[in-house]
Write a protein that holds these residues in place. Sequence first.
Motif, mmCIF file in Angstrom:
data_model
loop_
_atom_site.group_PDB
_atom_site.id
_atom_site.type_symbol
_atom_site.label_atom_id
_atom_site.label_comp_id
_atom_site.label_asym_id
_atom_site.label_seq_id
_atom_site.Cartn_x
_atom_site.Cartn_y
_atom_site.Cartn_z
ATOM 1 N N ALA A 72 14.687 -6.244 0.889
ATOM 2 C CA ALA A 72 15.549 -6.631 2.003
ATOM 3 C C ALA A 72 14.838 -7.566 2.978
ATOM 4 C CB ALA A 72 16.028 -5.387 2.748
ATOM 5 N N LYS A 73 13.517 -7.589 2.919
ATOM 6 C CA LYS A 73 12.737 -8.397 3.861
ATOM 7 C C LYS A 73 12.088 -9.599 3.192
ATOM 8 C CE LYS A 73 11.747 -4.118 6.339
ATOM 9 N NZ LYS A 73 10.750 -3.083 6.623
ATOM 10 N N GLN A 74 11.958 -9.542 1.885
ATOM 11 C CA GLN A 74 11.300 -10.622 1.160
ATOM 12 C C GLN A 74 12.025 -10.824 -0.169
ATOM 13 O OE1 GLN A 74 8.537 -12.545 2.074
ATOM 14 N NE2 GLN A 74 9.032 -13.720 0.240
ATOM 15 N N ARG A 75 12.451 -12.032 -0.447
ATOM 16 C CA ARG A 75 13.181 -12.282 -1.678
ATOM 17 C C ARG A 75 12.309 -11.977 -2.896
ATOM 18 N NH1 ARG A 75 17.827 -14.486 -3.119
ATOM 19 N NH2 ARG A 75 18.031 -15.354 -5.206
ATOM 20 N N VAL A 76 12.889 -11.266 -3.839
ATOM 21 C CA VAL A 76 12.198 -10.906 -5.072
ATOM 22 C C VAL A 76 12.943 -11.558 -6.225
ATOM 23 C CG1 VAL A 76 11.386 -9.027 -6.534
ATOM 24 C CG2 VAL A 76 11.520 -8.707 -4.052
ATOM 25 N N GLU A 77 12.256 -12.410 -6.973
ATOM 26 C CA GLU A 77 12.885 -13.105 -8.089
ATOM 27 C C GLU A 77 13.127 -12.153 -9.255
ATOM 28 O OE1 GLU A 77 13.984 -16.081 -7.871
ATOM 29 O OE2 GLU A 77 13.057 -16.588 -5.940
ATOM 30 N N GLU A 78 14.109 -12.489 -10.080
ATOM 31 C CA GLU A 78 14.407 -11.667 -11.236
ATOM 32 C C GLU A 78 13.200 -11.612 -12.171
ATOM 33 O OE1 GLU A 78 17.873 -11.185 -14.681
ATOM 34 O OE2 GLU A 78 17.937 -12.838 -13.243
ATOM 35 N N HIS A 79 12.972 -10.438 -12.729
ATOM 36 C CA HIS A 79 11.852 -10.120 -13.621
ATOM 37 C C HIS A 79 10.524 -9.987 -12.880
ATOM 38 C CE1 HIS A 79 14.564 -10.757 -16.916
ATOM 39 N NE2 HIS A 79 14.721 -12.039 -16.621
ATOM 40 N N GLU A 80 10.514 -10.198 -11.591
ATOM 41 C CA GLU A 80 9.256 -10.089 -10.850
ATOM 42 C C GLU A 80 8.853 -8.627 -10.723
ATOM 43 O OE1 GLU A 80 7.547 -11.023 -6.358
ATOM 44 O OE2 GLU A 80 9.286 -12.107 -7.113
ATOM 45 N N PRO A 81 7.602 -8.275 -11.125
ATOM 46 C CA PRO A 81 7.173 -6.878 -10.990
ATOM 47 C C PRO A 81 6.716 -6.582 -9.564
ATOM 48 C CG PRO A 81 5.457 -8.158 -12.062
ATOM 49 C CD PRO A 81 6.615 -9.098 -11.847
ATOM 50 N N VAL A 82 7.049 -5.397 -9.099
ATOM 51 C CA VAL A 82 6.634 -4.914 -7.786
ATOM 52 C C VAL A 82 5.964 -3.561 -7.994
ATOM 53 C CG1 VAL A 82 7.399 -4.147 -5.505
ATOM 54 C CG2 VAL A 82 8.502 -6.111 -6.595
ATOM 55 N N VAL A 83 4.756 -3.420 -7.494
ATOM 56 C CA VAL A 83 4.029 -2.162 -7.603
ATOM 57 C C VAL A 83 4.101 -1.449 -6.261
ATOM 58 C CG1 VAL A 83 1.847 -1.041 -8.164
ATOM 59 C CG2 VAL A 83 2.468 -3.188 -9.280
ATOM 60 N N VAL A 84 4.571 -0.220 -6.279
ATOM 61 C CA VAL A 84 4.668 0.584 -5.064
ATOM 62 C C VAL A 84 3.656 1.718 -5.152
ATOM 63 C CG1 VAL A 84 6.129 2.090 -3.668
ATOM 64 C CG2 VAL A 84 7.099 0.036 -4.706
ATOM 65 N N GLY A 85 2.746 1.748 -4.188
ATOM 66 C CA GLY A 85 1.799 2.851 -4.071
ATOM 67 C C GLY A 85 2.068 3.592 -2.779
ATOM 68 N N ASN A 86 2.326 4.871 -2.866
ATOM 69 C CA ASN A 86 2.653 5.654 -1.684
ATOM 70 C C ASN A 86 1.658 6.801 -1.537
ATOM 71 O OD1 ASN A 86 4.637 6.576 0.514
ATOM 72 N ND2 ASN A 86 4.443 8.388 -0.781
ATOM 73 N N ILE A 87 0.962 6.814 -0.415
ATOM 74 C CA ILE A 87 0.052 7.916 -0.129
ATOM 75 C C ILE A 87 0.667 8.748 0.985
ATOM 76 C CG2 ILE A 87 -1.366 6.402 1.337
ATOM 77 C CD1 ILE A 87 -3.764 8.236 0.509
ATOM 78 N N GLY A 88 1.215 9.878 0.590
ATOM 79 C CA GLY A 88 1.893 10.752 1.529
ATOM 80 C C GLY A 88 1.022 11.886 1.985
ATOM 81 N N LEU A 129 2.166 -1.003 -0.292
ATOM 82 C CA LEU A 129 1.657 0.320 0.054
ATOM 83 C C LEU A 129 2.564 0.938 1.106
ATOM 84 C CD1 LEU A 129 -2.204 -0.294 0.313
ATOM 85 C CD2 LEU A 129 -0.894 0.578 -1.631
ATOM 86 N N ALA A 130 2.931 2.196 0.908
ATOM 87 C CA ALA A 130 3.804 2.903 1.846
ATOM 88 C C ALA A 130 3.149 4.224 2.230
ATOM 89 C CB ALA A 130 5.177 3.130 1.224
ATOM 90 N N GLY A 131 3.736 4.855 3.246
ATOM 91 C CA GLY A 131 3.160 6.088 3.780
ATOM 92 C C GLY A 131 2.275 5.788 4.971
ATOM 93 N N GLY A 132 2.174 6.718 5.890
ATOM 94 C CA GLY A 132 1.414 6.482 7.111
ATOM 95 C C GLY A 132 -0.032 6.102 6.881
ATOM 96 N N THR A 133 -0.661 6.664 5.856
ATOM 97 C CA THR A 133 -2.070 6.369 5.574
ATOM 98 C C THR A 133 -2.269 4.945 5.097
ATOM 99 O OG1 THR A 133 -2.371 8.707 5.022
ATOM 100 C CG2 THR A 133 -4.092 7.217 4.317
ATOM 101 N N ALA A 134 -1.197 4.262 4.693
ATOM 102 C CA ALA A 134 -1.311 2.877 4.228
ATOM 103 C C ALA A 134 -1.829 1.954 5.326
ATOM 104 C CB ALA A 134 0.040 2.379 3.734
ATOM 105 N N ARG A 135 -1.722 2.385 6.576
ATOM 106 C CA ARG A 135 -2.245 1.557 7.675
ATOM 107 C C ARG A 135 -3.769 1.481 7.691
ATOM 108 N NH1 ARG A 135 1.513 4.407 10.944
ATOM 109 N NH2 ARG A 135 3.212 3.120 11.753
ATOM 110 N N THR A 136 -4.438 2.416 7.044
ATOM 111 C CA THR A 136 -5.895 2.490 7.105
ATOM 112 C C THR A 136 -6.521 1.189 6.615
ATOM 113 O OG1 THR A 136 -5.737 4.871 6.654
ATOM 114 C CG2 THR A 136 -7.905 3.844 6.414
ATOM 115 N N PRO A 137 -7.290 0.491 7.443
ATOM 116 C CA PRO A 137 -7.878 -0.793 7.021
ATOM 117 C C PRO A 137 -8.719 -0.683 5.757
ATOM 118 C CG PRO A 137 -8.071 -0.518 9.400
ATOM 119 C CD PRO A 137 -7.585 0.790 8.857
ATOM 120 N N LEU A 138 -9.484 0.407 5.628
ATOM 121 C CA LEU A 138 -10.336 0.552 4.451
ATOM 122 C C LEU A 138 -9.497 0.624 3.179
ATOM 123 C CD1 LEU A 138 -13.090 0.979 3.134
ATOM 124 C CD2 LEU A 138 -12.832 3.448 3.566
#
Length: 455
Positions: free
Chosen positions: A161-177, A314-323
């Motif tokens: 919704a915030k960045q156009r994603v082309e068809e067939h483009e892979p998106v990797v989602v990592g969530n540290i909850g 990266l999602a989840g609150g810990t995703a903000r961690t600079p390291l």
Amino acid sequence: MPYVLGIHLGATATTAAIARRDGSRWSPAAPVPLAAGPVVPTVLCRVQDGSFVAGEAAQRQEITHHEWVVHGFTGRLGDDLPLLVGSEFIPAQRLVAAMIEWVADAVAHRQGHPAEHIAVAHSATWGPHRTHLVHQALAQLGLTDVTMVPEPMAVALDYAAKQRVEEHEPVVVGNIGGSGFDATVLRRRRRGFEVVGSPLNTEHPSGQDLDDEIFAAVRAEFGDRLGALDFADLNQRAALAHLRAECVRAKEALSHQPGVQLRVELPGVRTEFALSRSRYEQLARPHLERVPELILQAVQSATLSPDDLDVVVLAGGTARTPLLKQLVGERLQKPPLVDVAPELAAASGAALAAVQVLSTDADQGSVAETSVLMRIEGSDDSFEDFDEEVAAAPRPPIEVEPMPLEEPDEDRARRIKILKLSVAAVLIIGGLLLTFLWPNASIGGVLSAIQHMRH
């Protein structure tokens, strides 16, 4: 103004977002406060009338009425054993439904009326059986217009919704909850996203692991005081809970501050404990170093390499961690994308899924619910430009398929058992007739045959 509601039901924290409909136009999804802020603990407390309070109000009761307080129930969904809450055993799905109902009521109270549709972003480990249980429990509460969306899918929708994603483009989602980590590879299709490969889920690392590291550092300094706590004393139990909350606050603050002061208030001690970001990163590094390796495992399961990746979210609150961002960027050779409020991304994506349920094209306006391997149906830019006009259509009913009571193998075994018993009955009758007509005849062979058939 009509609106749809997106809820992210995390193991330790719950968030919500709404999208408003003004005539034939939808506004972008926006977080909505549930109490003092947009994030509340996923905690319930049973009250005298049998209903539940949730969030901070429930968490505060854990000191004085801990037997009526329950958390961690999202991870128990699908278990045969219910959870003991006070004096009653309650199945996990009823607790999940109660948390969703509480959020929906809180938002309805703030907005002045209920949502047109609700979408719930849930753990990627929930399959059709678990979501079926939740749908049943929600229906008992009168909530039937509910769509279930796996959390990685919701995060991908928020990103698209915030960045156009082309068809067939892979998106990797990592969530540290708060209670674990998951990594999922999704690919953009003409009608939405689909999961590629095998989603990876693990209990470690988690936000709670990092909280525990900070608490261990405090305990190393004040171990004698902590060891002397009397947990039968309400004030001392409250002091320990306050210290644990300070560790969580410190972790969050160190994502954007060079240092933090933790308030330590124990019997005979009222002081502060200083923790620098560099010291915190030393404690957190062994946990966070696992994240890029786990992401690579998910990528390899999709038969891709890091060079094939267009974006890592990266999602989840810990995703903000600079390291964490640094470690992932170095290992995957591309900087990960982290939202300004990564802990709210899944709720916003769930709200977008709810918008799609009410979209114009009936063939493209629903969120298909299968297992973790699912696709969200929608036009290419349904979630990318909410300034385009869409007309609200009647809500499709939520159809819940009855779960089979027995597996096919069980049916076959049952039929064979009945057949064996029938044959055994015939042999017994035959043996009795032989004994009556020919008293000297031996029926040992008959009994042997019967014993063989029974086994």
